[in-house]
Design a protein around this motif. Structure first.
Motif, short mmCIF file in Angstrom:
data_model
loop_
_atom_site.label_atom_id
_atom_site.label_comp_id
_atom_site.label_asym_id
_atom_site.label_seq_id
_atom_site.Cartn_x
_atom_site.Cartn_y
_atom_site.Cartn_z
N CYS A 365 0.84 -1.21 0.00
CA CYS A 365 0.00 0.00 0.00
C CYS A 365 0.87 1.26 0.00
O CYS A 365 1.80 1.38 0.80
CB CYS A 365 -0.89 0.02 1.25
N GLY A 370 -4.16 6.64 -3.17
CA GLY A 370 -4.71 5.30 -3.12
C GLY A 370 -4.57 4.60 -4.45
O GLY A 370 -4.60 5.24 -5.51
N TRP A 402 -9.54 3.48 2.57
CA TRP A 402 -10.07 3.64 1.22
C TRP A 402 -10.24 5.14 0.97
O TRP A 402 -10.91 5.83 1.74
CB TRP A 402 -11.41 2.91 1.10
N THR A 403 -9.59 5.66 -0.07
CA THR A 403 -9.62 7.11 -0.30
C THR A 403 -10.82 7.55 -1.13
O THR A 403 -11.03 8.73 -1.36
CB THR A 403 -8.36 7.55 -1.07
N TRP A 407 -6.79 2.26 -2.43
CA TRP A 407 -6.33 1.91 -1.09
C TRP A 407 -4.98 2.55 -0.81
O TRP A 407 -4.12 2.61 -1.68
CB TRP A 407 -6.17 0.38 -0.97
N ARG A 408 -4.80 3.00 0.43
CA ARG A 408 -3.48 3.46 0.85
C ARG A 408 -3.28 3.13 2.33
O ARG A 408 -4.24 2.73 3.00
CB ARG A 408 -3.33 4.97 0.61
#
Lengths: 419, 419
Positions: A365, A370, A402-403, A407-408
């Protein structure tokens, strides 16, 4: 792109738009020229407020004084557009953490170290830190060559050593370079005389891509005698990489700052020949601090250029392991699940209970922008469905977020509180 | 000295008299020819009943069948007097555990291992044990040369390696031999071609005594090309040492049995050059099993004769430490207090709580014949008053006992019960 202020405004006010992305890139280009890399405080500040707002604050004097001191008179100058154009002319580009090709996976330990090191971050300045020892990710990377940066360094090993090498060391470096290249591993080195260039040449001889991380602009050949090798690296699908903008000179202290990046981009560092108290030893210790493998090739005890290697092997705290072949190197770095061990001294965290798969997806990640589950799966070395299976659990554990578009990594708890 | 039976009778019936001592020496001389060394069961039997009674029992058929099988038809032969005379003619003597010069301190870990290994000892035979791997002290040692054996090996280091050595390895072995010799350390090796003889020659060049532990009689020069070197060893205050009687031939399996003694007599073993799966590696593993230092000199990874060395250094379980100079060797073996660490897996014992001084005095105690506190102090490297200060405590702990004429190790509890 036109005025810097307009581009910064676009980045701040319209993030996610093409104009906003261009503004972020220009802000980071500006930062690579305005401040020498290696400041944890500046990196954290940019992480906190975002690159465009950081540049604005450094220019209008509202940034913390210690950070303004790092930039000094360069705050009033702006060569960012010229640098980006100059890069373009030599086939280079600026890769920023917001890009898909940013090597977030490889740089993850540097990111963790930069978050963990020092005090509460942001306002503590950092002008008095020893930048040559700081473990901090780059603001951005100037990259010359076709290959996506993340793919190039995904399965990579650093091969480093003395500039004043012996024919034994050069033979071993070239042999390791060729054999690693043949087996699909990218050799990363510093492009210097001696062991560095022997390793690059070995990879080139095997027709394999290789990456030279330079302490000057990617449009400069330093040493000049290696201009042909650098051209072959670019033509052969490899990359020239630098934290400094085009035209930057190879100042002495930049090599020390650059060395952490050679360790940071790779899964392990192989030291082939090193005199006592050498730069290669420093790179190896940096690799160990990042939880990457430190691999050392021994040599005759009668050679002064083996002293540094043998010192590393005699020092139990260096974590160095003796290797005598490229196959042994691959044995050490090939295990994706275990070669990103947490840096020593890190406290127990929700990570610790994770499955191997979940940890790989987490490590894949990115910190900021994201990315899709498909992309995470590609980096983590699993199928998209497998990645999607573990992501909800990682989100519940507060490890990823979840932005809205991807995903980040979730920010660490202390930073989340401050926001 | 006349008939064997008379001498054995004197040893059994009049221990402590000159005739008794002569009988013990003759019994052990007989044992060195009658049974190949390396049997833990036979060693324990001799320890239990005494050497003269053991020889009697082996000759009259009352000894356990498994032990009689080890001796076979040789039970009826007797060359003990001839062997002792032959030794005398070439300036050699038989050193027995009952002698003052027996190197009990150095051999202590072998003694501990022989007591600890296997089952309840004595009656379990041992004909099926692999003698080449057994950790057991010698029955006696044939020694050629002037120096007292215990003094010669007190501060000694084994230097071993390949017979098919390179000039690099020979240079290093000679250099280590000379530097160890200059600093008062005895180099122990096997007298073979290659690394062995280079180490001996290095010590001789420094005018230092050196010890060759042979796999044949001390009156034989094997290899024949080394007869001049062996003569210089004896003339230079060094020793030729063997478990086999005069005239014994250098059978192949004897080298493997002999190797444990090179490890056992010294404080540490330095491996200079070793091919994969070599005898030098085996000696190193034997040294590690005995709690002695394993020190390995690396070499070029391009050399087949470095493979064994690098394998040892890569194997964390070998306990091997890289050394690149004689000074580093001395650093490792010079600490008298810690270089006789208990073999791994040994349970907690009264020893564990001892002071460094008490442990050194304990380690200096012989197994059989009691010695004076002055002598213990000399071996333990302390003053006689210091030794006398700790001996009462060691006696109360059941670790040493006073024989009426001197101090010796107390028998282990299980053996004491059986008596």
């Amino acid at each position: 792109m036109t005025g810097l202020e307009d581009d910064l405004a676009a980045a701040v006010e319209a993030p996610g738009t093409p104009d906003g992305a261009a503004g972020v890139r220009r802000a980071r280009a500006w930062l690579t020229r305005a401040a020498e890399p290696g400041s944890v405080a500046l990196w954290r500040y940019v992480e906190d407020v975002g690159p465009a707002a950081a540049v604005r604050a450094l220019r209008d004097g509202t940034a913390p004084a210690a950070l303004r001191a790092l930039v000094g008179a360069r705050a009033e100058q702006d060569a960012s557009l010229a640098d980006l154009r100059r890069a373009e002319r030599c086939g280079a580009r600026l890769v920023v953490p917001e890009d898909e090709e940013w090597p977030a996976f490889a740089l993850h330990p540097l990111t963790v170290a930069a978050h963990a090191g020092g005090g509460d971050g942001g306002d503590d300045g950092g002008g008095d830190l020893d930048r040559t020892k700081a473990l901090v990710p780059p603001m951005a990377l100037w990259v010359r060559g076709e290959a996506p940066l993340d793919a190039a360094v995904d399965r990579s090993v650093a091969v480093v050593g003395s500039r004043a090498s012996t024919s034994y060391g050069e033979h071993v470096a070239a042999e390791f370079g060729a054999q690693l290249g043949e087996r699909g591993w990218t050799v990363v080195s510093g492009g210097a005389y001696g062991i560095d260039v022997a390793a690059h040449r070995g990879a080139l001889a095997a027709g394999a891509p290789t990456v030279a991380v330079l302490a000057c602009g990617v449009d400069r050949a330093y040493p000049a005698a290696h201009s042909a090798v650098f051209a072959r690296i670019v033509d052969g699908g490899g990359l020239l990489v630098s934290e400094w903008p085009p035209g930057a000179a190879p100042h002495r202290h930049r090599f020390l700052v650059r060395n952490r990046l050679i360790a940071g981009l790779t899964r392990g560092t192989v030291v082939v020949e090193a005199a006592a108290r050498s730069g290669a030893q420093a790179t190896a210790r940096r690799a160990q601090a990042l939880g990457k493998r430190v691999l050392v090739v021994p040599g005759p005890v009668t050679s002064a250029l083996s002293v540094g290697c043998h010192e590393l092997l005699r020092d139990a705290e260096s974590g160095a392991r003796l290797v005598s072949s490229a196959a042994q190197v691959i044995e050490e770095v090939g295990d994706l699940g275990s070669d990103l061990a947490a840096p020593p001294g890190r406290p127990a965290s929700p990570r610790d209970g994770l499955s191997d798969l979940a940890r790989r997806v987490l490590d894949a990640c990115p910190v900021r922008a994201g990315v899709s589950a498909e992309r995470l799966a590609a980096v983590a070395g699993c199928g998209p469905l497998e990645a999607m299976r573990v992501l909800p659990g990682l989100e519940i554990s507060g490890l990823v977020e979840w932005t809205g578009t991807g995903w980040r990594l979730a920010p660490p708890p202390e930073r989340a509180r401050r926001r």
